[in-house]
Design an enzyme around this catalytic site. Structure first.
Site, mmCIF file in Angstrom:
data_model
loop_
_atom_site.group_PDB
_atom_site.id
_atom_site.type_symbol
_atom_site.label_atom_id
_atom_site.label_comp_id
_atom_site.label_asym_id
_atom_site.label_seq_id
_atom_site.Cartn_x
_atom_site.Cartn_y
_atom_site.Cartn_z
ATOM 1 N N TYR A 28 0.858 -1.182 0.000
ATOM 2 C CA TYR A 28 0.000 0.000 0.000
ATOM 3 C C TYR A 28 0.890 1.227 0.000
ATOM 4 O O TYR A 28 1.791 1.342 0.822
ATOM 5 C CB TYR A 28 -0.894 -0.003 1.239
ATOM 6 C CG TYR A 28 -1.778 1.219 1.358
ATOM 7 C CD1 TYR A 28 -2.822 1.434 0.469
ATOM 8 C CD2 TYR A 28 -1.569 2.158 2.365
ATOM 9 C CE1 TYR A 28 -3.633 2.558 0.575
ATOM 10 C CE2 TYR A 28 -2.375 3.281 2.487
ATOM 11 C CZ TYR A 28 -3.405 3.482 1.592
ATOM 12 O OH TYR A 28 -4.205 4.587 1.699
ATOM 13 N N ASP A 84 9.418 3.476 -0.230
ATOM 14 C CA ASP A 84 8.306 4.055 0.517
ATOM 15 C C ASP A 84 8.500 3.676 1.976
ATOM 16 O O ASP A 84 8.188 2.567 2.399
ATOM 17 C CB ASP A 84 6.963 3.546 -0.015
ATOM 18 C CG ASP A 84 5.792 4.210 0.703
ATOM 19 O OD1 ASP A 84 6.045 4.972 1.663
ATOM 20 O OD2 ASP A 84 4.642 3.959 0.313
ATOM 21 N N LYS A 129 4.067 9.149 8.822
ATOM 22 C CA LYS A 129 3.804 8.582 10.147
ATOM 23 C C LYS A 129 4.741 9.122 11.246
ATOM 24 O O LYS A 129 4.491 10.207 11.760
ATOM 25 C CB LYS A 129 3.764 7.066 10.039
ATOM 26 C CG LYS A 129 2.624 6.655 9.079
ATOM 27 C CD LYS A 129 2.268 5.196 9.019
ATOM 28 C CE LYS A 129 0.982 5.003 8.248
ATOM 29 N NZ LYS A 129 1.092 4.365 6.945
#
Ligand SMILES: *Cc1c(COP(=O)(O)O)cnc(C)c1O
Length: 432
Positions: A143, A238, A266
């Site tokens: 994702y 990522d 995050k």
């Protein structure tokens, strides 16, 4: 479930699609109704009816020092008193950038944005502009945010809902996304042999986190590096989830292979909306206004988010990071033992401060292996924990996140709940 929660959940289902503002929160992967939380501190969450839970989700990763670390909280409050947003340069951006340059010495420049989705979207645009190519290669089960190009076989939230991809994503865009199995270097090699001259970039979670924690096999990342170099494509890490969770120096420090671009999120925002895109000065200078690749954001470099991220990372020293890692390691070991005692097949995969218990006896190396994992058993285990005051991710394919606030008492409470939950599961299993 207690009264206030029931009432709020009913109202939320009228107010928001599926009752939530991000799909995995709706508990569709485990059944039942989500909890509404009122407050958090350290390793704990408190719900609207006053029940307290040990939190292994930590807002999906950011709170590496636990909720409301005093230094993070003080920094945010101070920033708030100075002004919520200027829409202009401020020193807080430089403070966080200095910290990131120190942790990631291989980067030249970076740009702050507000979400991981935005960081990845910009990284792809940059890669396409830099190479004058259109194709992006991603991995099944990974994702990278919810933008159009990469919403193809996109891991937990999507897998949980059983959607192969999303309506509304133009076929023409999805056609520019090539899909390979994580850890399958041969397959990637074949794709490059066929159309290497058209591939702008590989985007990869250096350690996969969004199909549960699946570390790279030895040689996998080095192989991707070699192939991208040989064919003139870029390698994008990522690290929105793994950033400073697999290693305090990021994936490059953990695995020794440098990408061309990295996306962070995050942890970098310390629990507030911030993310970043980083790489060589030459690549980043393609972005406007230095270059012609357009990207902008009204709230980019938000003073509050910059302050939260900087305070978190300044207080993430070797000691606090190791404490968080030890918590993850002890919890993972304890869960494995507790499952074994009940004869329940469980494989725990961990990378630094994140881990996933897969309900299968075999290791998981790619999304193909997920079919073997028993998601129903995870759902029962999840509710066994929840009813005993432990909040685990509401999906079988997510990472559990630890923090430096997860001390021995927290691990003990988690494992006691887990033993009881495994016993319930063991009892329900047909005897062989
Ligand atoms: C969470 C995540 C994203 C998306 O970040 P948002 O801030 O939710 O947009 C992208 N990539 C990875 C690897 C993630 O874990």
């Amino acid at each position: 479930m207690a009264q206030k929660n029931t009432r709020l959940w009913r109202e939320a289902q009228e107010a928001f699609p599926g009752g939530v503002n991000s799909p995995v929160r709706a508990f569709r992967g485990v059944g039942g109704s989500p909890r509404f939380f009122r407050s958090a501190r350290g390793p704990h969450l408190t719900d609207v009816d006053g029940a307290r839970y040990v939190d292994w989700v930590l807002s999906w990763g950011p709170h590496l020092l636990g909720h409301r670390h005093p230094k993070v909280e003080a920094a945010v409050l101070k920033a708030a008193r100075d002004g919520l947003s200027f829409g202009a340069p401020h020193e807080g951006e430089l403070r966080l950038s200095r910290i990131l340059h120190k942790r990631l010495p291989w980067i030249g420049k970076l740009r702050f944005v507000c979400s991981g989705t935005e960081a990845v979207m910009t990284a792809l645009r940059l890669a396409r502009a830099a190479t004058s190519r259109d194709l992006i290669l991603k991995f099944n089960g990974a994702y990278h945010g919810h933008h159009d190009s990469l919403l193809v076989k996109a891991g937990s939230g999507v897998a949980t809902l059983g959607l192969p991809d999303s309506p509304g994503v133009p076929g023409a865009l999805a056609a520019l996304t090539l899909l390979a199995e994580y850890n399958d270097l041969d397959q990637v090699r074949q794709m490059f042999q066929r159309q290497g001259s058209r591939i702008a970039a590989i985007i990869v979670e250096p350690c996969s986190g969004n199909m549960g924690v699946v570390p790279p096999q030895p040689g996998f990342l080095a192989g991707l590096r070699e192939l991208t170099r040989k064919h003139g494509a870029l390698l994008i890490y990522d690290e929105v989830m793994t950033g400073f969770r697999v290693h305090p120096g990021g994936a490059v420090a953990a695995y020794g292979v440098e990408p061309d671009l990295v996306t962070l999120g995050k942890v970098v925002g310390g629990g507030l909306p911030a993310a970043a895109l980083a790489g060589s000065a030459k690549l980043l200078d393609l972005l406007a206004p230095a270059g012609s690749v357009y990207q902008a954001g009204t709230l980019s470099g938000s003073p509050l988010a910059m302050a939260a991220g900087a305070a978190l990372l300044e207080n993430l020293d070797a000691t606090t990071w190791k404490r968080a890692e030890a918590a993850a390691a002890r919890c993972a070991e304890g869960l494995e033992e507790a499952a074994k005692a009940e004869g329940i097949p469980l494989t725990i995969q961990r990378a630094g401060t994140m881990f996933t218990p897969f309900f299968t006896a075999e290791p998981v190396r790619s999304a193909k292996d997920l079919a073997r994992a028993d998601a129903k058993a995870y759902g029962k285990f999840f509710h066994g924990l929840l009813s005993r005051g432990v909040y685990a991710p509401p999906s079988a394919y997510e990472a559990w996140f630890s923090s430096s606030a997860h001390g021995p008492a927290i691990i003990a409470k988690t494992l006691a709940a887990a033993r009881a939950a495994f016993q319930d599961l063991g009892r329900a299993r047909p005897k062989r």
